[in-house]
Design a protein around this motif. Structure first.
Motif, PDB file in Angstrom:
ATOM      1  N   ARG A   1       0.366  18.562  50.864  1.00 35.13           N
ATOM      2  CA  ARG A   1       1.254  17.985  51.868  1.00 35.13           C
ATOM      3  C   ARG A   1       0.442  17.515  53.074  1.00 35.13           C
ATOM      4  NH1 ARG A   1       6.962  17.144  51.450  1.00 35.13           N
ATOM      5  NH2 ARG A   1       7.685  16.809  53.577  1.00 35.13           N
TER       6      ARG A   1
ATOM      7  N   PRO B   1       2.270  24.260  46.376  1.00 39.89           N
ATOM      8  CA  PRO B   1       2.765  25.639  46.366  1.00 39.89           C
ATOM      9  C   PRO B   1       3.175  26.052  44.950  1.00 39.89           C
ATOM     10  CG  PRO B   1       3.786  24.388  48.149  1.00 39.89           C
ATOM     11  CD  PRO B   1       3.036  23.404  47.301  1.00 39.89           C
TER      12      PRO B   1
ATOM     13  N   LYS C   1       4.910  29.339  43.761  1.00 38.12           N
ATOM     14  CA  LYS C   1       5.436  30.598  44.272  1.00 38.12           C
ATOM     15  C   LYS C   1       5.809  31.593  43.191  1.00 38.12           C
ATOM     16  CE  LYS C   1       6.754  28.855  48.657  1.00 38.12           C
ATOM     17  NZ  LYS C   1       5.895  29.809  49.362  1.00 38.12           N
TER      18      LYS C   1
ATOM     19  N   ASP D   1      10.466  28.035  38.948  1.00 40.67           N
ATOM     20  CA  ASP D   1       9.518  29.132  39.151  1.00 40.67           C
ATOM     21  C   ASP D   1       8.518  28.759  40.246  1.00 40.67           C
ATOM     22  OD1 ASP D   1       8.021  31.648  38.061  1.00 40.67           O
ATOM     23  OD2 ASP D   1       6.502  30.077  37.986  1.00 40.67           O
ATOM     24  N   ALA D   2       7.999  27.527  40.168  1.00 40.43           N
ATOM     25  CA  ALA D   2       6.943  27.099  41.097  1.00 40.43           C
ATOM     26  C   ALA D   2       7.435  27.020  42.539  1.00 40.43           C
ATOM     27  CB  ALA D   2       6.370  25.755  40.656  1.00 40.43           C
TER      28      ALA D   2
ATOM     29  N   GLY E   1       9.807  28.757  43.783  1.00 37.53           N
ATOM     30  CA  GLY E   1      10.445  30.011  44.191  1.00 37.53           C
ATOM     31  C   GLY E   1      11.965  29.943  44.187  1.00 37.53           C
TER      32      GLY E   1
ATOM     33  N   TYR F   1      10.385  20.091  45.879  1.00 39.57           N
ATOM     34  CA  TYR F   1       9.185  20.264  46.719  1.00 39.57           C
ATOM     35  C   TYR F   1       9.427  19.758  48.140  1.00 39.57           C
ATOM     36  CZ  TYR F   1       5.862  22.524  43.687  1.00 39.57           C
ATOM     37  OH  TYR F   1       5.211  23.475  42.942  1.00 39.57           O
ATOM     38  N   GLU F   2      10.229  18.715  48.268  1.00 42.26           N
ATOM     39  CA  GLU F   2      10.560  18.232  49.608  1.00 42.26           C
ATOM     40  C   GLU F   2      11.430  19.246  50.342  1.00 42.26           C
ATOM     41  OE1 GLU F   2       9.343  15.740  51.193  1.00 42.26           O
ATOM     42  OE2 GLU F   2      10.636  15.887  52.965  1.00 42.26           O
TER      43      GLU F   2
ATOM     44  N   LEU G   1      11.473  22.437  49.792  1.00 42.52           N
ATOM     45  CA  LEU G   1      10.592  23.571  50.097  1.00 42.52           C
ATOM     46  C   LEU G   1       9.853  23.327  51.417  1.00 42.52           C
ATOM     47  CD1 LEU G   1       9.683  26.192  48.578  1.00 42.52           C
ATOM     48  CD2 LEU G   1       7.694  24.893  47.800  1.00 42.52           C
ATOM     49  N   ALA G   2       9.336  22.111  51.565  1.00 41.30           N
ATOM     50  CA  ALA G   2       8.625  21.776  52.816  1.00 41.30           C
ATOM     51  C   ALA G   2       9.610  21.709  53.980  1.00 41.30           C
ATOM     52  CB  ALA G   2       7.889  20.451  52.653  1.00 41.30           C
TER      53      ALA G   2
ATOM     54  N   CYS H   1       9.135  26.550  53.773  1.00 37.40           N
ATOM     55  CA  CYS H   1       8.777  27.614  52.835  1.00 37.40           C
ATOM     56  C   CYS H   1       7.487  27.338  52.081  1.00 37.40           C
ATOM     57  CB  CYS H   1       9.901  27.834  51.827  1.00 37.40           C
ATOM     58  SG  CYS H   1      11.441  28.351  52.584  1.00 37.40           S
ATOM     59  N   ASP H   2       6.849  26.181  52.363  1.00 37.02           N
ATOM     60  CA  ASP H   2       5.654  25.875  51.550  1.00 37.02           C
ATOM     61  C   ASP H   2       4.385  26.426  52.168  1.00 37.02           C
ATOM     62  OD1 ASP H   2       5.736  24.133  53.672  1.00 37.02           O
ATOM     63  OD2 ASP H   2       4.966  22.432  52.537  1.00 37.02           O
TER      64      ASP H   2
END
Lengths: 245, 245
Positions: free
Chosen positions: A183, A217, A219, B140-141, B143, B236-237, B239-240, B244-245
């Motif tokens: 990122r 990430p 997790k 999973d990745a 979280g 993933y977006e 998460l950021a 949380c990333d």
């Protein structure tokens, strides 16, 4: 030029049918594309068949009429034939089908203009055709210049590094070794996103050759994403990082 | 409890073998898990088999020893048997195999603690098992708390909206209708990322029920991404966005 064929033993029919075999495609440097949708996709990106074949009595269609006109205007051939002969050529029982014959084009690295797009996808030893299709779709979505399937690393790397041309290119891979967060990493165009094999990941020397190794990430319990997913998450981040989104 | 079985006609053998059939799994509420790796994955997330079955003479293994001890400590049963009988149970010829019998657990929405994770993946009518697997891996990745497969929308939506519990949750989907850019959108936890069917996308009423509709750049000819890819890029977006990333 327009032509009508009615005989099964016509040499053109035999030739077209032979293109269903890889051996004959390789020998002739030509291949078949079936269906108006694919032919229209090709036309809209500037690729016309040298020959267009359809069954007589086929329903009129605006797109097909335009395609026919373009083929003729480009010096190509439009062949009408019987539904039976068309089926013999395609191996399918669909009288509404249209088939185009294309000359193979140059897909060598030397023919690539890397400045044509800010992002390129590069895959090493992908195994799953599904992942390949998904990556092509992702590449389309992010405006990638193309998907480069590395045949030989010893050919790809020197090409990337520009040889006499020195026209640059940043090689980026997702990695766990010596990597920065994906990122907001310092992406630069043209950015080549390198994706490894589904089960093995990238060989160490490939990772070592990268200008930028980034990490996403993770997790959970797994230490990697699906290859096509990793490529997409990274490609969208690069797109944003380059200000192209 | 530890037990040794040597007879093919032993009722336990017959019962275990029957669990290879969906009908019997459904009736008994139990299912088989084969292989030490999966059994260890289950153990490490707090799931133990009620019964563990292995062939006598199997090579010693630390993980297996720990698993056996845990099963016995939890009041479960450890059965040793002959390689032939184990093959009969699993239907496979692998004497190194270990098989666990698990009670089904409650996977109903009511049993979900949505505050347990900031992100949840929600899939509507996914068709491709490959996409399902990819989404599990992505979940999973990032979280994610889990992947919710919507069986009935009329059940999911009232659950999400909290009923008496009012415990919230933001429903987000990638959409072309009335959407804001996915990048930097106002995501809030717990964020439920809703993904539609591969070919149809989301029904209009599903999109309308979302708290946030976001759109990803689509620079090419296609108007959508692969479903699992869209979920991953969005996840993933989120998460950021949630920090949380």
């Amino acid at each position: 030029m327009r032509k009508h064929i009615t005989g099964f033993s016509n040499p053109t029919v035999k030739y077209l049918r032979s293109l269903r075999d890889k051996k004959h495609r390789k020998r002739s440097g030509q291949f078949l594309v079936e269906g108006l949708r694919l032919l229209e996709d090709a036309r809209s990106t500037g690729r016309l068949p040298t020959t267009l074949v359809m069954a007589e009595g086929r329903a009129a269609h605006d797109l097909l009429a335009r395609l026919e006109a373009d083929v003729v205007a480009a010096g190509g051939e439009v062949i009408s034939t019987t539904p039976d002969i068309l089926s013999k050529i395609t191996g399918k029982d669909n009288a509404q089908s249209v088939v185009g014959v294309f000359d193979e084009w140059d897909t060598s690295l030397a023919a690539l203009d890397r400045s044509a797009a800010p992002i390129w996808l590069v895959a090493q030893a992908l195994r799953d055709p599904g992942n390949l299709g998904t990556m092509l779709r992702t590449g389309d979505a992010v405006g990638a210049g193309g998907l480069i399937l590395i045949a030989r690393w010893e050919e790809f790397l020197p090409w990337l590094r520009g040889g006499a041309k020195q026209d640059g290119g940043q090689l980026v891979a997702a990695s766990l070794r010596d990597a920065v967060p994906y990122r907001g990493a310092a992406y630069a165009a043209p950015c080549f996103i390198l994706v490894g094999n589904e089960s093995q990941g990238l060989p160490e020397e490939y990772e070592a050759a990268c200008d930028l190794r980034v990490t996403m990430p993770m997790k959970g319990r797994a230490d990697s994403l699906n290859a096509a997913v990793a490529a997409a998450v990274l490609a969208y981040e690069v797109l944003a990082g380059l200000g192209c989104d």
